[in-house]
Design a protein around this motif. Structure first.
Motif, PDB file in Angstrom:
ATOM      1  N   GLY A  10       8.061  -0.113 -11.602  1.00 40.72           N
ATOM      2  CA  GLY A  10       8.318  -1.971 -11.812  1.00 40.72           C
ATOM      3  C   GLY A  10       9.237  -2.336 -10.259  1.00 40.72           C
ATOM      4  N   LEU A  11       9.655  -3.022  -9.609  1.00 36.39           N
ATOM      5  CA  LEU A  11      10.179  -3.915  -8.557  1.00 36.39           C
ATOM      6  C   LEU A  11      11.374  -2.948  -8.338  1.00 36.39           C
ATOM      7  N   VAL A  12      11.087  -2.407  -7.146  1.00 33.78           N
ATOM      8  CA  VAL A  12      12.218  -1.967  -6.180  1.00 33.78           C
ATOM      9  C   VAL A  12      12.182  -2.497  -5.208  1.00 33.78           C
ATOM     10  N   GLN A  13      13.635  -2.603  -3.966  1.00 29.90           N
ATOM     11  CA  GLN A  13      13.874  -2.731  -3.025  1.00 29.90           C
ATOM     12  C   GLN A  13      14.197  -1.297  -2.079  1.00 29.90           C
ATOM     13  N   ALA A  14      13.865  -1.860  -1.002  1.00 29.82           N
ATOM     14  CA  ALA A  14      14.252  -0.736  -0.416  1.00 29.82           C
ATOM     15  C   ALA A  14      15.245  -0.699   0.347  1.00 29.82           C
ATOM     16  N   PRO A  15      15.677   0.830   0.294  1.00 31.26           N
ATOM     17  CA  PRO A  15      14.494   1.770   0.392  1.00 31.26           C
ATOM     18  C   PRO A  15      15.555   2.512  -1.254  1.00 31.26           C
ATOM     19  N   ASP A  16      15.166   1.726  -1.670  1.00 34.25           N
ATOM     20  CA  ASP A  16      15.898   2.503  -3.267  1.00 34.25           C
ATOM     21  C   ASP A  16      14.929   3.439  -3.752  1.00 34.25           C
ATOM     22  N   SER A  17      15.668   4.321  -4.846  1.00 33.94           N
ATOM     23  CA  SER A  17      14.306   5.433  -5.835  1.00 33.94           C
ATOM     24  C   SER A  17      14.054   5.236  -6.468  1.00 33.94           C
ATOM     25  N   LEU A  18      13.194   5.596  -6.990  1.00 30.13           N
ATOM     26  CA  LEU A  18      12.578   5.536  -8.311  1.00 30.13           C
ATOM     27  C   LEU A  18      12.388   6.712  -9.462  1.00 30.13           C
ATOM     28  N   ARG A  19      11.845   6.396 -10.444  1.00 29.85           N
ATOM     29  CA  ARG A  19      11.271   8.166 -11.650  1.00 29.85           C
ATOM     30  C   ARG A  19      10.043   7.752 -11.729  1.00 29.85           C
ATOM     31  N   LEU A  20       9.446   8.275 -11.848  1.00 29.42           N
ATOM     32  CA  LEU A  20       8.600   7.678 -12.385  1.00 29.42           C
ATOM     33  C   LEU A  20       7.832   8.984 -14.025  1.00 29.42           C
ATOM     34  N   SER A  21       7.568   8.810 -14.934  1.00 26.71           N
ATOM     35  CA  SER A  21       7.583   9.788 -15.795  1.00 26.71           C
ATOM     36  C   SER A  21       5.698   9.946 -16.821  1.00 26.71           C
ATOM     37  N   CYS A  22       5.098  11.051 -16.718  1.00 26.95           N
ATOM     38  CA  CYS A  22       4.196  11.321 -17.277  1.00 26.95           C
ATOM     39  C   CYS A  22       3.861  12.318 -18.729  1.00 26.95           C
ATOM     40  N   ALA A  23       4.458  11.818 -19.528  1.00 23.46           N
ATOM     41  CA  ALA A  23       4.325  11.954 -21.013  1.00 23.46           C
ATOM     42  C   ALA A  23       2.859  11.923 -21.665  1.00 23.46           C
ATOM     43  N   ALA A  24       2.474  13.659 -22.166  1.00 27.04           N
ATOM     44  CA  ALA A  24       1.240  13.626 -22.733  1.00 27.04           C
ATOM     45  C   ALA A  24       1.535  13.801 -24.105  1.00 27.04           C
ATOM     46  N   SER A  25      -0.294  14.142 -24.183  1.00 37.06           N
ATOM     47  CA  SER A  25       0.181  13.483 -26.263  1.00 37.06           C
ATOM     48  C   SER A  25      -1.413  14.806 -26.433  1.00 37.06           C
ATOM     49  N   GLY A  26      -1.575  14.892 -27.389  1.00 36.18           N
ATOM     50  CA  GLY A  26      -3.210  16.297 -27.347  1.00 36.18           C
ATOM     51  C   GLY A  26      -2.940  16.972 -27.553  1.00 36.18           C
ATOM     52  N   ARG A  27      -2.195  17.851 -26.694  1.00 34.32           N
ATOM     53  CA  ARG A  27      -2.050  19.228 -25.919  1.00 34.32           C
ATOM     54  C   ARG A  27      -0.697  19.694 -25.092  1.00 34.32           C
ATOM     55  N   THR A  28      -0.544  20.662 -25.170  1.00 35.60           N
ATOM     56  CA  THR A  28       0.632  20.769 -23.892  1.00 35.60           C
ATOM     57  C   THR A  28       0.178  21.200 -23.073  1.00 35.60           C
ATOM     58  N   LEU A  29       1.338  20.500 -21.788  1.00 36.76           N
ATOM     59  CA  LEU A  29       0.786  20.569 -20.327  1.00 36.76           C
ATOM     60  C   LEU A  29       1.172  22.492 -19.759  1.00 36.76           C
ATOM     61  N   SER A  30       1.619  22.846 -20.103  1.00 41.36           N
ATOM     62  CA  SER A  30       1.607  24.354 -19.682  1.00 41.36           C
ATOM     63  C   SER A  30       0.364  24.771 -19.258  1.00 41.36           C
ATOM     64  N   SER A  31      -1.053  24.643 -19.983  1.00 40.35           N
ATOM     65  CA  SER A  31      -1.817  24.948 -19.678  1.00 40.35           C
ATOM     66  C   SER A  31      -2.684  24.070 -18.081  1.00 40.35           C
ATOM     67  N   TYR A  32      -3.101  23.003 -18.103  1.00 38.95           N
ATOM     68  CA  TYR A  32      -2.547  22.165 -16.661  1.00 38.95           C
ATOM     69  C   TYR A  32      -2.191  21.990 -15.416  1.00 38.95           C
ATOM     70  N   GLY A  33      -2.765  22.214 -14.744  1.00 36.19           N
ATOM     71  CA  GLY A  33      -1.846  21.361 -12.964  1.00 36.19           C
ATOM     72  C   GLY A  33      -1.905  20.069 -13.353  1.00 36.19           C
TER      73      GLY A  33
END
Length: 125
Positions: A10-33
């Motif tokens: 999204g849109l933020v003002q410096a020097p604010d913070s933001l957290r991105l998330s990445c959700a996986a489907s199909g298989r678990t992420l445990s086997s992946y870097g």
């Protein structure tokens, strides 16, 4: 097969913070870097951060060291990118990626097998 969907941009003002998330489907992420890359207008895609399969090792681009933190929660099938002290130079489309590899290979996009569609992060001054 892994499908990745980024959220939290999204849109933020410096020097604010933001957290991105990445959700996986199909298989678990445990086997992946896992890694995060970004691409700003007129520039090539660049490496941002990566984390090993069990989260024991992390890697960061020099431009984000000390400001960004990558983490993963395999139980939730999710990878995060905490971005602090954001500045306008961080403005870009951010991509989540999964690799059937590990270690220092994760700093190269060539080793990644699956990519999300990307999410916009805009930082104003």
């Amino acid at each position: 097969q892994v499908q990745l969907v980024e959220s939290g941009g999204g849109l933020v003002q410096a020097p604010d913070s933001l957290r991105l998330s990445c959700a996986a489907s199909g298989r678990t992420l445990s086997s992946y870097g896992m890694g995060w890359f970004r691409q700003a207008p007129g520039k090539e895609r660049e490496f941002v951060a990566a984390i090993s399969r069990i989260g024991g090792s992390t890697y960061y681009a020099d431009s984000v060291k000390g400001r960004f933190t990558i983490s993963r929660d395999n139980a939730k099938n999710t990878v995060y990118l905490q971005m602090n002290s954001l500045n306008p130079e961080d403005t870009a489309v951010y991509y989540c990626a999964a690799a059937q590899s590990d270690g220092s290979r994760l700093i190269s996009s060539f080793w990644y097998d699956y990519w999300g569609q990307g999410i916009q992060v805009t930082v104003s001054s």
